[in-house]
Design a protein around this motif. Structure first.
Motif, PDB file in Angstrom:
ATOM      1  N   LEU A   6       0.827  -1.195   0.000  1.00  0.00           N
ATOM      2  CA  LEU A   6       0.000   0.000   0.000  1.00  0.00           C
ATOM      3  C   LEU A   6       0.868   1.254   0.000  1.00  0.00           C
ATOM      4  CD1 LEU A   6      -2.893   1.199   0.289  1.00  0.00           C
ATOM      5  CD2 LEU A   6      -2.507   1.161   2.752  1.00  0.00           C
ATOM      6  N   SER A  52       2.502   1.664  -3.421  1.00  0.00           N
ATOM      7  CA  SER A  52       1.578   2.141  -4.459  1.00  0.00           C
ATOM      8  C   SER A  52       1.279   3.619  -4.275  1.00  0.00           C
ATOM      9  CB  SER A  52       0.295   1.318  -4.459  1.00  0.00           C
ATOM     10  OG  SER A  52      -0.476   1.588  -3.308  1.00  0.00           O
ATOM     11  N   ARG A  53       1.185   4.084  -3.025  1.00  0.00           N
ATOM     12  CA  ARG A  53       0.940   5.508  -2.786  1.00  0.00           C
ATOM     13  C   ARG A  53       2.160   6.342  -3.173  1.00  0.00           C
ATOM     14  NH1 ARG A  53      -3.336   3.528  -3.196  1.00  0.00           N
ATOM     15  NH2 ARG A  53      -4.859   3.417  -1.531  1.00  0.00           N
ATOM     16  N   LEU A  65       2.073   6.649  -6.917  1.00  0.00           N
ATOM     17  CA  LEU A  65       1.058   7.614  -7.336  1.00  0.00           C
ATOM     18  C   LEU A  65       1.546   9.042  -7.097  1.00  0.00           C
ATOM     19  CD1 LEU A  65      -1.788   8.244  -8.357  1.00  0.00           C
ATOM     20  CD2 LEU A  65      -2.582   8.019  -5.996  1.00  0.00           C
ATOM     21  N   ALA A 107      -5.294  13.488  -6.490  1.00  0.00           N
ATOM     22  CA  ALA A 107      -5.519  12.043  -6.465  1.00  0.00           C
ATOM     23  C   ALA A 107      -4.764  11.383  -5.313  1.00  0.00           C
ATOM     24  CB  ALA A 107      -5.105  11.416  -7.793  1.00  0.00           C
ATOM     25  N   THR A 108      -3.542  11.814  -5.076  1.00  0.00           N
ATOM     26  CA  THR A 108      -2.759  11.249  -3.977  1.00  0.00           C
ATOM     27  C   THR A 108      -3.415  11.570  -2.644  1.00  0.00           C
ATOM     28  OG1 THR A 108      -0.709  11.425  -5.229  1.00  0.00           O
ATOM     29  CG2 THR A 108      -0.507  11.271  -2.847  1.00  0.00           C
ATOM     30  N   GLU A 153      -6.530   9.415  -2.138  1.00  0.00           N
ATOM     31  CA  GLU A 153      -6.184   8.027  -1.793  1.00  0.00           C
ATOM     32  C   GLU A 153      -5.683   7.921  -0.358  1.00  0.00           C
ATOM     33  OE1 GLU A 153      -6.613   5.162  -3.386  1.00  0.00           O
ATOM     34  OE2 GLU A 153      -7.643   6.236  -4.988  1.00  0.00           O
ATOM     35  N   LEU A 154      -4.847   8.860   0.059  1.00  0.00           N
ATOM     36  CA  LEU A 154      -4.345   8.837   1.431  1.00  0.00           C
ATOM     37  C   LEU A 154      -5.473   9.042   2.434  1.00  0.00           C
ATOM     38  CD1 LEU A 154      -0.981  10.772   1.089  1.00  0.00           C
ATOM     39  CD2 LEU A 154      -1.297   8.315   1.443  1.00  0.00           C
ATOM     40  N   ALA A 156      -8.628   8.193   1.913  1.00  0.00           N
ATOM     41  CA  ALA A 156      -9.405   6.940   1.903  1.00  0.00           C
ATOM     42  C   ALA A 156      -8.702   5.866   2.732  1.00  0.00           C
ATOM     43  CB  ALA A 156      -9.617   6.473   0.466  1.00  0.00           C
ATOM     44  N   ASP A 157      -7.363   5.794   2.612  1.00  0.00           N
ATOM     45  CA  ASP A 157      -6.614   4.824   3.404  1.00  0.00           C
ATOM     46  C   ASP A 157      -6.751   5.115   4.894  1.00  0.00           C
ATOM     47  OD1 ASP A 157      -5.806   3.722   1.039  1.00  0.00           O
ATOM     48  OD2 ASP A 157      -3.809   4.643   1.059  1.00  0.00           O
TER      49      ASP A 157
END
Length: 126
Positions: free
Chosen positions: A25, A28-29, A32, A113-114, A117-118, A120-121
């Motif tokens: 994870l 992948s971040r 991104l 976008a980053t 995603e962060l 959401a994580d």
């Protein structure tokens, strides 16, 4: 040979799985973020080049236009033409600053976008 059922992983196996998934994870971040940073860098370079060209062209246009206006209006207005031109250039400067501020506030240089995603994580983990 007996055929046995696979055993459920123990505590160490579960922890290893969690660590592996967490590392995947994070990687992948990072990928991104690197992708978005390269895009932001490209936009910054484009913006810088365009800004430099605009400044150069505008400077010449302003200099020659101002000289022409002063020459043509000096007999009729005298020193007042200088005050009028100063006011016009001040208005133009304010409009340009507001345009630049608008571009920045639109988030064109943000890592949207980053950050999504962060977030959401974080929400998933908490």
């Amino acid at each position: 040979m007996e055929h046995s059922e696979p055993r459920a992983p123990g505590l160490i196996g579960s922890l290893t799985g969690v660590v592996k998934n967490s590392l995947r994870l994070v990687l992948s971040r990072i990928e991104l973020a690197a992708l978005e940073l390269s895009e932001v860098r490209r936009h910054l370079v484009e913006l810088s080049v365009l800004f430099a060209l605009v400044v150069l062209a505008a400077w010449f246009a302003i200099a020659f236009g101002t000289a022409t206006l002063i020459y043509l209006a000096w007999d009729a207005l005298g020193w007042k033409i200088l005050l009028i031109l100063a006011a016009v250039f001040a208005v133009i400067a304010v409009v340009l600053v507001m345009t630049i501020k608008k571009m920045i506030l639109q988030g064109r240089l943000a890592l949207s976008a980053t950050m999504a995603e962060l977030k959401a994580d974080r929400d998933m983990l908490l």
